[in-house]
Write a protein that holds these residues in place. Structure first.
Motif, short mmCIF file in Angstrom:
data_model
loop_
_atom_site.label_atom_id
_atom_site.label_comp_id
_atom_site.label_asym_id
_atom_site.label_seq_id
_atom_site.Cartn_x
_atom_site.Cartn_y
_atom_site.Cartn_z
N TRP A 77 93.12 67.40 60.94
CA TRP A 77 92.25 66.37 61.50
C TRP A 77 91.83 66.71 62.94
N VAL A 78 92.82 67.06 63.74
CA VAL A 78 92.55 67.41 65.13
C VAL A 78 91.61 68.64 65.20
N ALA A 79 91.87 69.63 64.35
CA ALA A 79 91.03 70.84 64.35
C ALA A 79 89.60 70.48 63.96
N ARG A 80 89.47 69.62 62.97
CA ARG A 80 88.17 69.15 62.51
C ARG A 80 87.38 68.48 63.65
N VAL A 81 88.09 67.61 64.37
CA VAL A 81 87.47 66.87 65.47
C VAL A 81 86.99 67.86 66.55
N VAL A 82 87.86 68.79 66.92
CA VAL A 82 87.50 69.73 67.98
C VAL A 82 86.27 70.55 67.58
N VAL A 83 86.29 71.10 66.36
CA VAL A 83 85.17 71.94 65.92
C VAL A 83 83.88 71.13 65.87
N SER A 84 83.96 69.91 65.34
CA SER A 84 82.75 69.11 65.20
C SER A 84 82.14 68.74 66.56
N THR A 102 77.93 65.52 71.86
CA THR A 102 77.24 64.26 72.10
C THR A 102 77.74 63.69 73.42
N THR A 103 76.87 63.02 74.16
CA THR A 103 77.28 62.50 75.46
C THR A 103 78.21 61.30 75.30
N ASP A 104 78.13 60.62 74.15
CA ASP A 104 78.99 59.45 73.90
C ASP A 104 80.46 59.81 73.82
N ALA A 105 80.72 61.01 73.33
CA ALA A 105 82.11 61.45 73.20
C ALA A 105 82.19 62.88 73.68
N ASP A 106 82.39 63.04 74.99
CA ASP A 106 82.50 64.37 75.58
C ASP A 106 83.98 64.72 75.69
N LEU A 107 84.41 65.64 74.83
CA LEU A 107 85.85 65.91 74.76
C LEU A 107 86.37 66.66 75.99
N ARG A 108 85.49 66.94 76.94
CA ARG A 108 85.98 67.50 78.19
C ARG A 108 86.56 66.39 79.09
N ARG A 109 86.19 65.16 78.78
CA ARG A 109 86.70 64.02 79.55
C ARG A 109 87.91 63.42 78.85
N ARG A 110 88.99 63.30 79.59
CA ARG A 110 90.22 62.79 78.99
C ARG A 110 90.02 61.39 78.41
N ALA A 111 89.27 60.55 79.11
CA ALA A 111 89.07 59.17 78.64
C ALA A 111 88.41 59.17 77.26
N ASP A 112 87.47 60.08 77.05
CA ASP A 112 86.77 60.13 75.77
C ASP A 112 87.70 60.61 74.64
N VAL A 113 88.57 61.56 74.99
CA VAL A 113 89.53 62.04 74.00
C VAL A 113 90.49 60.92 73.63
N ASP A 154 82.07 49.66 68.17
CA ASP A 154 80.80 50.20 68.68
C ASP A 154 80.16 50.97 67.51
N THR A 155 79.16 50.36 66.88
CA THR A 155 78.66 50.92 65.62
C THR A 155 78.00 52.29 65.80
N GLU A 156 77.35 52.49 66.92
CA GLU A 156 76.71 53.78 67.17
C GLU A 156 77.77 54.89 67.26
N TYR A 157 78.81 54.61 68.02
CA TYR A 157 79.92 55.53 68.23
C TYR A 157 80.64 55.80 66.91
N ALA A 158 80.91 54.73 66.17
CA ALA A 158 81.64 54.87 64.91
C ALA A 158 80.79 55.62 63.87
N ALA A 159 79.49 55.34 63.84
CA ALA A 159 78.61 56.01 62.88
C ALA A 159 78.57 57.51 63.17
N ASP A 160 78.56 57.86 64.45
CA ASP A 160 78.56 59.28 64.82
C ASP A 160 79.86 59.94 64.36
N TYR A 161 80.97 59.26 64.56
CA TYR A 161 82.27 59.79 64.12
C TYR A 161 82.30 59.96 62.60
#
Lengths: 216, 185
Positions: A168-175, A181-192, B138-145
């Protein structure tokens, strides 16, 4: 914090246990990554790799009859192994599952981000990178990651769930690395943290163990 | 393009020629060149793109009548995986040696990601309104995931047999929806 320098020999912290049959094989794989980081995969020839590794062209072909692609596959798996070894080292003292998952993702992202061969491919040869990460090859990479991550997560989870968490973790990292995406930037600890808290932890809790991953 | 798919099905991506395509389509080689002036490469690219479009259309049809989000995701993954293993063109895509196919498909990936994400966002908003999904999601965030997980699982099931519905339901419940469903469920 361990200094992370992508693509260098120091990463093989597990010594002999890096999936290579011989030191020569490892040298050849490392040479391919060296050359790729320098001028890309397309321009790298078997002669370049042999010269860099200090062996003959015939030796390269004897070790890897499949040529450049076979070396690349072996190198990719070895890099995953050394990345996971680095993670294991870092997480030995961490006694909280959430923190382990967050740090795994962070370390992986930092490692892959600073990886010279990978960076070159991402910028100049996206098709070649896509090929490394294509479907069945990615399966193999996920499986390597899971096998090596599982014992670490096994401190908090049962065996099957620990393997699941590793994939799961590997999948997340690769994807998130291959399609940022700016919504989830895995370089930021808060986003991780948000990702782990929102999806991974509830999912691991909900797991009823009805499927298992069959590692080869 | 239907003829190209038949030619690919008969001869494989590497083996087919423009003559095969022309023969399968019942037209002359010249006609094929008129529609595909850049020849084989263009034919491969457009056929791959077309086949991928067809894949997603079939998948959308297959899940259209499934009312429940969980069932819809399970059906989508099971059927998607079956379609992928059955199609010679998509099957070749999974064989990483076909560089020309990978090159052909790569530019359309962000597009696919966007379309699937938008579809799932609408789905999630509907589920929130029905009270099936937590209202603080957050539907946008969840949909992306969810999009990432679906694309990743379809391409690389990593040892899990997605054509097995029981296994796939467990994946959907834990890795896709566990963080989203309303606590009462």
């Amino acid at each position: 914090m361990v200094a992370i320098t992508g693509g260098s020999t120091e990463q093989s912290v597990l010594g002999g246990w890096d999936g290579f049959a011989s030191p020569a094989e490892r040298r050849v794989a490392e040479a391919l990554l060296e050359c790729t980081g320098r001028w890309g995969l397309a321009k790298t020839t078997i002669e370049d790799v042999a010269r860099e590794a200090g062996v003959s062209r015939a030796t390269v072909y004897r070790l890897f009859p499949g040529g450049k692609q076979a070396i690349l596959d072996a190198a990719a798996r070895a890099e995953v192994r050394s990345l996971v070894a680095l993670i294991s080292d870092e997480l030995r003292e961490v006694d909280d599952l959430a923190e382990c998952l967050v740090r795994t993702i962070q370390l992986a992202v930092t490692f892959l981000d600073s990886h010279e061969a990978l960076t070159f491919l991402r910028q100049h040869e996206p098709v070649a990178l896509e090929q490394v990460l294509a479907f069945d090859r990615l399966d193999a990479i996920f499986e390597v990651a899971a096998t090596v991550l599982a014992p670490m997560y096994g401190r908090f989870l049962d065996g099957g769930t620990a393997v699941t968490a590793g994939v799961w973790v590997a999948r997340v990292v690769v994807s998130y690395l291959s399609t940022p995406t700016t919504d989830a930037d895995l370089r930021r600890r808060a986003d991780v943290e948000r990702l782990v808290r929102t999806f991974v932890l509830p999912g691991l809790e909900a797991r009823g163990g009805q499927y298992s991953i069959n590692l080869p | 393009m239907a003829a190209t798919i038949r030619a690919v099905e008969q001869c494989g991506v590497r083996g087919f020629s423009l003559e095969d395509v022309a023969a399968a389509a019942g037209v002359s080689r010249t006609t094929v060149y008129r529609y595909f002036p850049d020849g084989r490469q263009q034919l491969v690219e457009q056929t791959a793109t077309w086949e991928i479009g067809r894949f997603w259309r079939r998948l959308a049809e297959a899940v259209a009548d499934v009312p429940d989000l969980e069932d819809r995701l399970v059906t989508g993954l099971v059927i998607g995986r079956k379609l992928m293993t059955r199609s010679r063109v998509l099957g070749s895509l999974m064989d990483a040696d076909f560089l020309e196919l990978i090159a052909a498909v790569q530019p359309s990936e962000p597009l696919i990601h966007g379309v699937v994400r938008d579809y799932l966002r609408d789905e999630l908003e509907r589920e929130v309104a029905r009270g099936n999904v937590r209202d603080d999601v957050d539907t946008e965030y969840a949909a992306d995931y969810l999009t990432r997980m679906i694309l990743s699982w379809l391409g690389s099931p990593a040892g899990v047999d997605l054509t097995d519905e029981v296994a796939t339901r467990e994946v959907v419940r834990t890795q896709l929806l566990a963080g989203l469903i309303a606590p009462s469920q």
